[in-house]
Motif scaffolding. Structure first.
Motif, PDB file in Angstrom:
ATOM      1  N   ALA A  63      -7.448   2.058   3.354  1.00  0.00           N
ATOM      2  CA  ALA A  63      -6.326   2.987   3.317  1.00  0.00           C
ATOM      3  C   ALA A  63      -6.342   3.923   4.520  1.00  0.00           C
ATOM      4  O   ALA A  63      -5.293   4.257   5.076  1.00  0.00           O
ATOM      5  CB  ALA A  63      -6.375   3.789   2.020  1.00  0.00           C
ATOM      6  N   ALA A 105      -0.137  10.165  -4.489  1.00  0.00           N
ATOM      7  CA  ALA A 105       0.016  11.622  -4.487  1.00  0.00           C
ATOM      8  C   ALA A 105       1.388  12.015  -3.936  1.00  0.00           C
ATOM      9  O   ALA A 105       2.068  12.909  -4.468  1.00  0.00           O
ATOM     10  CB  ALA A 105      -1.094  12.263  -3.659  1.00  0.00           C
ATOM     11  N   VAL A 106       1.836  11.362  -2.856  1.00  0.00           N
ATOM     12  CA  VAL A 106       3.161  11.643  -2.296  1.00  0.00           C
ATOM     13  C   VAL A 106       4.253  11.228  -3.279  1.00  0.00           C
ATOM     14  O   VAL A 106       5.242  11.945  -3.488  1.00  0.00           O
ATOM     15  CB  VAL A 106       3.324  10.909  -0.948  1.00  0.00           C
ATOM     16  N   SER A 128     -10.640   2.843  -0.023  1.00  0.00           N
ATOM     17  CA  SER A 128     -10.357   4.047   0.761  1.00  0.00           C
ATOM     18  C   SER A 128     -10.542   3.796   2.260  1.00  0.00           C
ATOM     19  O   SER A 128      -9.829   4.370   3.090  1.00  0.00           O
ATOM     20  CB  SER A 128     -11.311   5.181   0.321  1.00  0.00           C
ATOM     21  N   ASP A 133       0.872   5.778  -1.162  1.00  0.00           N
ATOM     22  CA  ASP A 133       0.134   6.984  -1.526  1.00  0.00           C
ATOM     23  C   ASP A 133       0.733   7.552  -2.806  1.00  0.00           C
ATOM     24  O   ASP A 133       1.865   8.055  -2.813  1.00  0.00           O
ATOM     25  CB  ASP A 133       0.217   8.010  -0.390  1.00  0.00           C
ATOM     26  N   ARG A 193       0.838  -1.201   0.000  1.00  0.00           N
ATOM     27  CA  ARG A 193       0.000   0.000   0.000  1.00  0.00           C
ATOM     28  C   ARG A 193       0.871   1.248   0.000  1.00  0.00           C
ATOM     29  O   ARG A 193       1.817   1.364   0.783  1.00  0.00           O
ATOM     30  CB  ARG A 193      -0.893  -0.028   1.242  1.00  0.00           C
ATOM     31  N   GLU A 235      -5.036  15.281  -1.730  1.00  0.00           N
ATOM     32  CA  GLU A 235      -4.240  15.051  -0.530  1.00  0.00           C
ATOM     33  C   GLU A 235      -3.672  13.636  -0.508  1.00  0.00           C
ATOM     34  O   GLU A 235      -2.531  13.431  -0.063  1.00  0.00           O
ATOM     35  CB  GLU A 235      -5.096  15.298   0.721  1.00  0.00           C
ATOM     36  N   SER A 236      -4.432  12.676  -0.963  1.00  0.00           N
ATOM     37  CA  SER A 236      -3.945  11.290  -0.931  1.00  0.00           C
ATOM     38  C   SER A 236      -4.624  10.494  -2.036  1.00  0.00           C
ATOM     39  O   SER A 236      -5.790  10.751  -2.380  1.00  0.00           O
ATOM     40  CB  SER A 236      -4.218  10.641   0.427  1.00  0.00           C
ATOM     41  N   LEU A 237      -3.882   9.558  -2.593  1.00  0.00           N
ATOM     42  CA  LEU A 237      -4.392   8.629  -3.614  1.00  0.00           C
ATOM     43  C   LEU A 237      -3.765   7.270  -3.319  1.00  0.00           C
ATOM     44  O   LEU A 237      -2.633   6.989  -3.727  1.00  0.00           O
ATOM     45  CB  LEU A 237      -4.009   9.108  -5.030  1.00  0.00           C
ATOM     46  N   TRP A 238      -4.500   6.435  -2.610  1.00  0.00           N
ATOM     47  CA  TRP A 238      -3.941   5.165  -2.172  1.00  0.00           C
ATOM     48  C   TRP A 238      -4.155   4.079  -3.223  1.00  0.00           C
ATOM     49  O   TRP A 238      -5.225   3.975  -3.839  1.00  0.00           O
ATOM     50  CB  TRP A 238      -4.585   4.728  -0.861  1.00  0.00           C
TER      51      TRP A 238
END
Length: 465
Positions: A465, A319-320, A462, A317, A315, A346-349
């Motif tokens: 996550a 986006a990071v 989600s 993120d 898993r 902000e986040s895309l897991w």
């Protein structure tokens, strides 16, 4: 119409089996026709009418004193003998009948040649006339009434047609059923070919990366050798692919060391007092070394991305991860004065491999910056939609012609007349990473010119996550 014609004329196993069944039924029907024709030319076949003629002789003897009743009975028999039940029949096709009592003709079929209207001797004889050949079978009574019944059969094609009519109970079912057998035969052959269609669908579903054995059940004896041969071929391809990857990885690792040393030597020589003509030579050596090093690094990245397809995902993120890639490529964008516009949530897991996904976005963003004109703009947007992570990247470069958009996803494929140096591996790495992560990609024209890249990746749950 052209497509239908191509499908009609191209070879087909289904059509071949269907035509074979129809041909077999037609041969059976033809054999029966020939048998009937042969029987029509044999004396024994004609003599099968003798019992019926003897019955007519007995009837004529019994009704000899009742001429009207006798004429009605003989008329019914004559009507039954006619081809077509007595309606619109051809005199040359009917079975004629003559009945004599002594020298008096009691009954005669209409329409026969005049020379046939005579009392004939007992037995079977052939008469050849100008208008054809005839066979006459005559039976006489054994009593003093002297009754004689003659059946007159046309010979040749006429005899065949009469015989076909008399044997219609054999031929009619085949004639009627032949057109009706086409659909059941087609359905039966199609049903029998279902295992081959399943195998064909399974092979068509795979791409060049899916080389695992086919595990379809092969209960059919004829299908098992084909399935085993395909699995053996897939095994050999897996071995060749493994050896190829190992060779590329080993060669790349072996080449990195001498290339790094060459770069160090060239950089060291730049600090020395050398003649002016040596400076451009050293610059060219450093550029070539950097290009070779980049090619080797991309080969290693491609090899790792293919190997990571078998590794368990973790898993992360996205986006990071994309933010880190943008930070690394910012120096390249500043050097070409290209503006980077990015829109990240902000986040895309998702579940995947960080190194492979980093190479994917790194190659896409570097290509967009490299092919955009100085002072241009590169836009990147990521969002989540319907259980997928969507990304859209556009630049202001020359784009890719539609005819080349499939080819550039393969190794070492480069567009003709490229203005930028490259190895032809960037988009191949992108395609490989996407495939290992179950994603997909499209290439299109960006609004206002340039290349528009859209890609989709499966998003993680989600809640988890």
């Amino acid at each position: 119409m052209r497509g239908w014609w191509r499908r009609l004329v191209e070879p087909s196993v289904l059509r071949g089996l269907l035509l074979a069944q129809i041909a077999l039924v037609s041969l059976v029907w033809l054999g029966l026709v020939l048998l009937v024709v042969r029987e029509s030319q044999q004396e024994t076949a004609l003599r099968q009418s003798v019992p019926a003629m003897e019955a007519l002789v007995a009837t004529a003897e019994a009704l000899v004193d009742q001429p009207e009743a006798l004429h009605r009975v003989l008329g019914k028999v004559d009507e039954w003998n006619r081809l077509g039940g007595g309606a619109l029949d051809d005199p040359m096709l009917r079975t004629g009948m003559l009945v004599w009592r002594g020298a008096a003709r009691v009954f005669a079929t209409d329409g026969l040649p005049a020379s046939l209207y005579q009392r004939h001797p007992e037995g079977l004889k052939e008469i050849e006339m100008v208008d054809g050949r005839w066979q006459v079978l005559t039976v006489h009574s054994g009593s003093g009434s002297d009754v004689a019944v003659s059946f007159i059969y046309p010979q040749g094609i006429m005899a065949v047609m009469v015989a076909l009519n008399s044997r219609g109970y054999l031929l009619l079912p085949l004639i009627v059923s032949l057109p009706l057998l086409v659909l059941p035969a087609w359905l039966s052959v199609r049903w029998a070919l279902r295992p081959w269609r399943r195998l064909s669908a399974e092979v068509a579903r795979r791409d060049e990366q899916e080389l695992s054995p086919i595990t379809l059940p092969a209960r059919e004896r004829e299908l098992r050798p084909l399935l085993e041969a395909i699995n053996r071929l897939l095994g050999r391809l897996r071995g060749a692919r493994t050896r190829e990857r190992q060779f590329v990885a080993d060669a790349a690792h072996e080449l990195r060391t001498p290339l790094s040393a060459m770069s160090l030597y060239a950089e060291s020589m730049q600090r020395l007092a050398l003649p002016p003509p040596a400076a451009p030579l050293l610059d060219g050596m450093l550029r070539s070394s950097a290009r070779a090093t980049r090619l080797i690094n991309q080969l290693l990245t491609l090899t790792r991305s293919e190997a990571e397809a078998q590794a368990p995902a973790r898993r992360l993120d996205l986006a990071v991860l994309v933010g880190e890639v943008l930070a690394e490529t910012a120096i390249l964008a500043e050097g070409r004065r290209v503006q980077l516009d990015c829109e990240l949530p902000e986040s895309l897991w998702l579940d995947g491999q960080a190194e492979g996904l980093g190479s994917l976005f790194g190659n896409l963003i570097e290509n967009a910056i490299k092919y955009s004109p100085e002072g241009g703009r590169v836009s990147l947007r990521l969002w989540r939609e319907a259980g997928e992570i969507c990304a859209c990247l556009s630049d202001q470069g020359p784009g890719i012609a539609p005819a080349w958009r499939e080819a550039v996803l393969h190794r070492f494929a480069r567009l003709p007349d490229q203005s930028q140096a490259g190895s032809g591996l960037g988009l191949a790495i992108v395609a490989s990473v996407l495939q290992s992560h179950g994603g997909r990609l499209t290439l299109d024209d960006a609004p206002g010119g340039g290349l528009l890249v859209r890609l989709w990746l499966p998003a993680a749950d989600s809640a988890r996550a």
